[in-house]
Design an enzyme around this catalytic site. Structure first.
Site, PDB file in Angstrom:
ATOM      1  N   ASP A  62      61.142  42.559  16.406  1.00  0.00           N
ATOM      2  CA  ASP A  62      61.486  43.027  15.082  1.00  0.00           C
ATOM      3  C   ASP A  62      61.352  41.894  14.066  1.00  0.00           C
ATOM      4  O   ASP A  62      62.021  40.867  14.175  1.00  0.00           O
ATOM      5  CB  ASP A  62      62.934  43.519  15.143  1.00  0.00           C
ATOM      6  CG  ASP A  62      63.329  44.256  13.890  1.00  0.00           C
ATOM      7  OD1 ASP A  62      62.708  45.279  13.613  1.00  0.00           O
ATOM      8  OD2 ASP A  62      64.236  43.781  13.195  1.00  0.00           O
ATOM      9  N   THR A  95      59.015  45.691   8.267  1.00  0.00           N
ATOM     10  CA  THR A  95      59.322  44.327   7.826  1.00  0.00           C
ATOM     11  C   THR A  95      58.168  43.382   8.126  1.00  0.00           C
ATOM     12  O   THR A  95      57.790  42.586   7.277  1.00  0.00           O
ATOM     13  CB  THR A  95      60.582  43.801   8.530  1.00  0.00           C
ATOM     14  OG1 THR A  95      60.474  44.046   9.919  1.00  0.00           O
ATOM     15  CG2 THR A  95      61.811  44.492   8.011  1.00  0.00           C
ATOM     16  N   THR A  96      57.611  43.500   9.332  1.00  0.00           N
ATOM     17  CA  THR A  96      56.503  42.625   9.683  1.00  0.00           C
ATOM     18  C   THR A  96      55.329  42.878   8.743  1.00  0.00           C
ATOM     19  O   THR A  96      54.730  41.944   8.209  1.00  0.00           O
ATOM     20  CB  THR A  96      56.068  42.861  11.139  1.00  0.00           C
ATOM     21  OG1 THR A  96      57.237  42.967  11.936  1.00  0.00           O
ATOM     22  CG2 THR A  96      55.213  41.745  11.643  1.00  0.00           C
ATOM     23  N   ASP A 391      66.044  51.044  13.526  1.00  0.00           N
ATOM     24  CA  ASP A 391      64.805  51.362  12.808  1.00  0.00           C
ATOM     25  C   ASP A 391      64.582  52.867  12.797  1.00  0.00           C
ATOM     26  O   ASP A 391      64.257  53.452  11.772  1.00  0.00           O
ATOM     27  CB  ASP A 391      63.597  50.690  13.491  1.00  0.00           C
ATOM     28  CG  ASP A 391      63.560  49.189  13.258  1.00  0.00           C
ATOM     29  OD1 ASP A 391      64.563  48.650  12.749  1.00  0.00           O
ATOM     30  OD2 ASP A 391      62.539  48.559  13.593  1.00  0.00           O
TER      31      ASP A 391
HETATM   32  N1  LIG Z   1      50.961  54.411  18.360  1.00  0.00           N
HETATM   33  C1  LIG Z   1      50.523  53.676  17.352  1.00  0.00           C
HETATM   34  N2  LIG Z   1      49.201  53.486  17.178  1.00  0.00           N
HETATM   35  C2  LIG Z   1      48.740  52.729  16.184  1.00  0.00           C
HETATM   36  N3  LIG Z   1      49.507  52.108  15.283  1.00  0.00           N
HETATM   37  C3  LIG Z   1      50.825  52.273  15.388  1.00  0.00           C
HETATM   38  C4  LIG Z   1      51.397  53.055  16.422  1.00  0.00           C
HETATM   39  N4  LIG Z   1      52.740  53.019  16.275  1.00  0.00           N
HETATM   40  C5  LIG Z   1      52.989  52.241  15.201  1.00  0.00           C
HETATM   41  N5  LIG Z   1      51.849  51.795  14.645  1.00  0.00           N
HETATM   42  C6  LIG Z   1      51.669  50.943  13.471  1.00  0.00           C
HETATM   43  O1  LIG Z   1      52.261  49.669  13.708  1.00  0.00           O
HETATM   44  C7  LIG Z   1      52.660  49.105  12.471  1.00  0.00           C
HETATM   45  C8  LIG Z   1      54.101  48.657  12.543  1.00  0.00           C
HETATM   46  O2  LIG Z   1      54.269  47.707  13.527  1.00  0.00           O
HETATM   47  P1  LIG Z   1      55.676  47.040  13.817  1.00  0.00           P
HETATM   48  O3  LIG Z   1      55.470  46.067  14.897  1.00  0.00           O
HETATM   49  O4  LIG Z   1      56.690  48.109  13.999  1.00  0.00           O
HETATM   50  O5  LIG Z   1      55.957  46.221  12.505  1.00  0.00           O
HETATM   51  P2  LIG Z   1      56.852  46.550  11.252  1.00  0.00           P
HETATM   52  O6  LIG Z   1      57.948  45.537  11.342  1.00  0.00           O
HETATM   53  O7  LIG Z   1      55.965  46.291  10.084  1.00  0.00           O
HETATM   54  O8  LIG Z   1      57.328  47.950  11.337  1.00  0.00           O
HETATM   55  C9  LIG Z   1      52.500  50.189  11.427  1.00  0.00           C
HETATM   56  O9  LIG Z   1      51.337  49.966  10.685  1.00  0.00           O
HETATM   57  C10 LIG Z   1      52.384  51.448  12.263  1.00  0.00           C
HETATM   58  O10 LIG Z   1      51.672  52.454  11.608  1.00  0.00           O
HETATM   59 MG   LIG Z   2      58.156  49.001  12.899  1.00  0.00          MG
END
Ligand SMILES: Nc1ncnc2c1ncn2[C@@H]1O[C@H](COP(=O)(O)OP(=O)(O)O)[C@@H](O)[C@H]1O
Ligand SMILES: [Mg+2]
Length: 550
Positions: A62, A95-96, A391
């Site tokens: 996270d 957040t990322t 989240d």
């Molecule tokens: N199954 C999936 N396939 C492709 N992209 C995904 C999937 N699940 C989540 N994402 C993408 O991953 C990104 C979020 O990654 P994450 O590691 O949760 O970081 P953040 O802290 O930004 O939420 C978003 O752009 C989301 O659309």
């Molecule tokens: Mg996320």
């Protein structure tokens, strides 16, 4: 110099960096923060193990948590960390992405600055682009109804992908949707879902799949006396925030007793006072007593004798939740305890979870009171489940409140990148360069998703652009699970609109703010003070060590 006298404005030791140096230092620091979390982005992102100065470890994926744990010094880097915090508070997710985007915007500005585009122009261009991006996003978005549990579940699942909750994602997503829809309500014609009304308790032991939603409240407290009933049905609940104990005097006083009778009298008096307290509770008609402070051993004994169920030292926040859930008033003076001040719960029960006893207050007057009891093999697992669930709860709440969602997986970013380039042409001038840079920066999201999944990022971005140029390809994104480009609506990767708009807004704001700084004036640091092991939290690294320890 005034009449040969130097004018000293700043204190001795103050450091000042100006112009280009200030710019490149700030940008470098901000980029470093973005780089620190980049590899965690997306479902295939890696986790980080963080060890603080006390040796405690946190394993997480996270972004907000990682940045919270890092001991960041540089002022510009700290500003970027703020972006993550805002994003977390507003959306609970993204957040990322927000931090990575901020870093990329600054990286692209560096190139523009080298081409002699003034930072103010870049900042203006970024603002124009950000406004237009948000307008376009709203256009791409589709409606989600507050009762559409199926879509809400997909939103919860997307937020939890890659968070180390693996196979239990499904169960947790169901729990999140059930919990949020139970607390959601209409206020002033608007959907509101305050996830603070959902109580979250953690207990390690068991499996993540044992995590449960409880229609009521869960308190990590056992009844104070073993002779009290284990279950109370149709419970009348009294909430008291003062102690059922004999008050100790503030000043030290000495009572000299010469006669054993006097001693007995003294103890009898104490006993009488405690008994009277219990009487008052009993008289109100209460069958369950929940106390924020302590309950004296003797009082516990009397309460048990009266067949009551009592718990003590309950957290203030839990007392308030109990008041809301059962409809009871929190009483300070036992004389005020009347039957009208009592709350109601269909059942109050002591339940054994792992090796500790907990109190379940279920069937409350207010059906909106819900709790989640998180289970998992170890403390680290439970903690990561809590973060993932946080989240999920927040994104479901946001989706219910705003009623609008977008496909994820980098699909909106590619669409924006393409359409912002067209928009740039309508603006023209030097701002166009900044808008184009902004468009390019957005591509960092699909790029990084692909990169972290071990795909060829260049090919993926090109393929995505081709897809988005066609009418039917608008929701194509990086399908990291199948290692290809595909329709995110079909892959069921869905996010609330606010996660995207907030990320773009705060990333733009912080980038513009950093760009407009041309002078960093830093006061001399005060000498490091010696700190014992009980020093303030968050003082990681070597900073907290006394001299001579390095
Ligand atoms: N199954 C999936 N396939 C492709 N992209 C995904 C999937 N699940 C989540 N994402 C993408 O991953 C990104 C979020 O990654 P994450 O590691 O949760 O970081 P953040 O802290 O930004 O939420 C978003 O752009 C989301 O659309
Ligand atoms: Mg996320």
């Amino acid at each position: 110099m005034l009449g040969g006298q130097p004018v000293i404005v700043l204190k001795e030791g103050t450091e000042s960096t100006r112009g280009k140096t200030a710019h490149s230092n700030n940008i470098m620091a901000a980029k470093a923060v973005a780089d620190a979390v980049r590899s965690t982005l997306g479902p295939k992102g890696m986790d980080k193990m963080l060890v603080d100065s006390m040796g405690d470890i946190v394993i997480t994926n996270d972004g907000a948590t990682i940045l919270k744990e890092l001991d960041i010094e540089h002022p510009a880097a700290k500003m970027v960390v703020e972006v993550a915090k805002t994003q977390d508070n507003e959306c609970g997710d993204g957040t990322t992405s927000a931090v990575v985007l901020a870093g990329e915007l600054l990286k692209k500005s560096e190139t523009l600055i080298d081409q002699n585009v003034h930072p103010t122009v870049i900042s203006n261009g970024f603002r124009l682009a950000s406004h237009e991006a948000i307008r376009i996003l709203k256009e791409i978005g589709f409606e989600v109804s507050a009762t559409d549990k199926k879509t809400l579940k997909l939103i919860a699942t997307t937020a939890m992908t890659g968070k180390g909750v693996g196979g239990e994602r499904d169960i947790l997503a169901d729990i999140a949707v059930d919990a949020v829809t139970s607390v959601a309500e209409m206020r002033d014609g608007k959907h509101q879902a305050d996830i603070d009304n959902i109580q979250v308790e953690k207990k390690h032991g068991g499996a993540v799949s044992d995590t449960k939603l409880i229609k009521g409240l869960v308190l990590d407290k056992e009844r104070v006396h073993p002779r009290m009933p284990k279950v109370v049905k149709e419970a009348k609940v009294a909430l008291v925030d003062s102690a059922l104990e004999i008050k100790k005097t503030e000043v030290e006083a000495k009572i000299q007793i010469r006669d054993p009778n006097q001693m007995q009298k003294f103890l009898d008096e104490e006993e009488k006072t405690l008994k009277a307290m219990v009487e008052k509770v009993k008289k109100s008609g209460a069958s369950v007593l929940i106390c924020e402070k302590g309950i004296d051993d003797l009082a516990q004994h009397y309460l048990a004798k009266e067949g009551m169920y009592a718990i003590r030292r309950v957290k203030r926040s839990d007392m308030e939740k109990l008041a809301k859930a059962t409809g009871a008033k929190i009483i300070t003076n036992l004389d005020d305890l009347k039957s009208s001040e009592l709350g109601y719960a269909a059942q109050v029960e002591e339940v054994k979870i792992a090796d500790s006893d907990m109190t379940y207050v279920t069937g409350c007057k207010n059906p909106k009171a819900v709790s989640i009891l998180i289970r998992g093999g170890t403390e680290h697992v439970v903690d990561e489940v809590e973060r993932a669930l946080h989240d999920a709860l927040k994104v479901v709440a946001v989706a219910i409140e705003d009623g609008i969602a977008v496909p994820g997986g980098g699909a909106p970013e590619i669409e924006l990148a393409l359409r912002l380039r067209d928009f740039g042409q309508t603006v023209g001038g030097r701002e166009q360069l900044a808008i184009e840079a902004f468009a390019e920066a957005l591509e960092v999201i699909p790029w990084t998703l692909a990169e972290n999944a071990g795909m060829d990022a260049i090919d993926v971005v090109i393929e995505l652009k081709n897809a988005h140029n066609k009418k039917t390809g608008k929701s194509f994104g990086v399908n990291v699970l199948e290692n290809r480009v595909s329709d995110m609506m079909v892959a069921k990767v869905i996010e609330p609109l606010r996660v995207k708009t907030q990320a773009i807004q705060s990333a733009t704001e912080v980038a513009s703010m950093i760009l407009r700084i041309d002078d960093v004036i830093a006061s001399k640091k005060s000498a490091p003070q010696e700190r014992g092991p009980g020093g303030p939290p968050g003082m990681g690294g070597m900073g907290g060590m006394p001299p001579g320890m390095m």
